[in-house]
Design an enzyme around this catalytic site. Structure first.
Site, PDB file in Angstrom:
ATOM      1  CB  SER A  24      39.500  37.946  35.801  1.00  0.00           C
ATOM      2  OG  SER A  24      40.418  37.147  35.106  1.00  0.00           O
TER       3      SER A  24
ATOM      4  CG  ASP B 245      37.517  41.743  30.572  1.00  0.00           C
ATOM      5  OD1 ASP B 245      36.809  41.563  29.569  1.00  0.00           O
ATOM      6  OD2 ASP B 245      38.737  42.008  30.501  1.00  0.00           O
TER       7      ASP B 245
ATOM      8  CG  HIS C 214      41.665  40.771  32.016  1.00  0.00           C
ATOM      9  ND1 HIS C 214      40.333  40.432  31.876  1.00  0.00           N
ATOM     10  CD2 HIS C 214      42.163  39.927  32.964  1.00  0.00           C
ATOM     11  CE1 HIS C 214      40.033  39.426  32.685  1.00  0.00           C
ATOM     12  NE2 HIS C 214      41.127  39.112  33.357  1.00  0.00           N
TER      13      HIS C 214
END
Length: 321
Positions: free
Chosen positions: A143, A172, A248
């Site tokens: 992230s 991600d 996610h």
């Protein structure tokens, strides 16, 4: 890519490896005298650490620095980093901050400080038979931690890195809320193949990351600043995997405690379970590190050529040789 030289398969990376992986928590340099005395022989790190290491066999093992996502705890990745470590890697996961605003500068600098601490402090925190091989060093992030990992590899930290990275992994990665709304310092340039990294890269994306959980919250990995945009700027060698029906945060532990832990199930669109996505991410990390740190590309090529062995359905597989 180096030629394959060990008898491995694509599917074994998705299972727990042959080593017993243990976790060790380490407090930062500003800590209590009692905590310091418990690890008096080691130079304390600049940030608290969660370290996963192979504990039941002597050897020299490559090292992965793993950066957590926005407002998450490094402990939320315990199952993932133990999976990676069980295949013969030392994983160092700093807690870069507890509370943070939109600016990522401090966490990038903290990640650089942690990396520069490794030569003088890491070995003293491991059992004597476990020797970290810092000549085989990689960085990964999830992230906003993925953005920080790219920024670190691109030389955006205030203090230069004392150690070179040999590989970069973006799990991600996210660079803000939307194109034109990047968090500072921006990493994406929107110029194809513009990242001058000098190392191989893998990007793993979630198919549900750009889907809103509900109308009150934005998507956790919005289009324009997510995995697709990061991969579009990577130069060869690079590879790209997107898990179609997973979200996610689906690579986190099954149980994430506290209010932040509960929020990980509420803010992002999720798949039916975390275990398949976590095994997939762990397997990709292991396959990629084997290929580019250890010269064993069998598992990575197996994922490219026969990705039906993956524990998730893949929306996209792309390699830039």
């Amino acid at each position: 890519m180096p030629p394959s030289c060990f008898p491995t398969t694509a599917s074994d990376v998705f299972e727990i490896g042959k080593y017993k992986a243990e976790l060790r928590r380490v407090e930062a340099s500003a800590t209590s005298p009692a905590a310091t005395a418990s690890c008096a022989t080691a130079d304390r790190p600049p940030k608290p650490l969660l370290i996963a290491f192979p504990a039941d066999a002597p050897g020299e093992f490559p090292v992965l620095v793993f950066l957590h996502g926005y407002l998450l705890y490094n402990s939320f990745y315990s199952q993932l980093i133990r999976h990676v470590s069980s295949h013969g890697f030392v994983v160092v996961a700093p807690q870069l901050y507890t509370v943070a605003g939109p600016d990522t500068t401090d966490e990038i600098n903290s990640a650089a400080a942690t990396t520069n601490w490794l030569p003088r402090g890491l070995a003293g925190l491991l059992p004597p038979q476990v020797r970290p091989n810092l000549a085989k060093l990689a960085v990964a992030g999830h992230s906003r931690g993925g953005k920080a990992a790219f920024a670190l590899a691109l030389g955006k930290s205030a203090t230069p890195l004392a150690l070179p990275f040999s590989a970069l992994l973006g799990i991600d990665p996210v660079d803000g809320m939307d194109k034109g709304k990047q968090t500072p310092p921006p990493v994406l340039t929107y110029a194809p193949r513009s990242f001058d990294l000098g190392m191989p890269v893998v990007v793993v994306g979630s198919g549900l990351g750009e889907v809103r959980k509900n109308p009150l919250f934005p998507a956790c990995a919005p289009r324009g600043v997510n995995h697709a945009d990061f991969f579009a700027e990577c130069r060869p060698p690079a590879c790209y995997f997107v898990a179609e029906k997973y979200g996610h945060l689906d690579m986190l532990d099954d149980e994430t405690e506290g209010l932040r832990g509960k929020a990980t199930y509420c803010l992002c669109k999720n798949g039916r379970a975390r275990e398949p996505m976590r095994r997939f991410v762990g397997g990709v990390v292991v396959a990629f590190l084997r290929a580019y740190l250890e010269g064993d590309d069998a598992a990575l090529m197996g994922l490219r050529d026969g990705h039906e062995v993956a524990p998730v359905e893949l929306q996209k597989v792309e390699f830039l040789p």
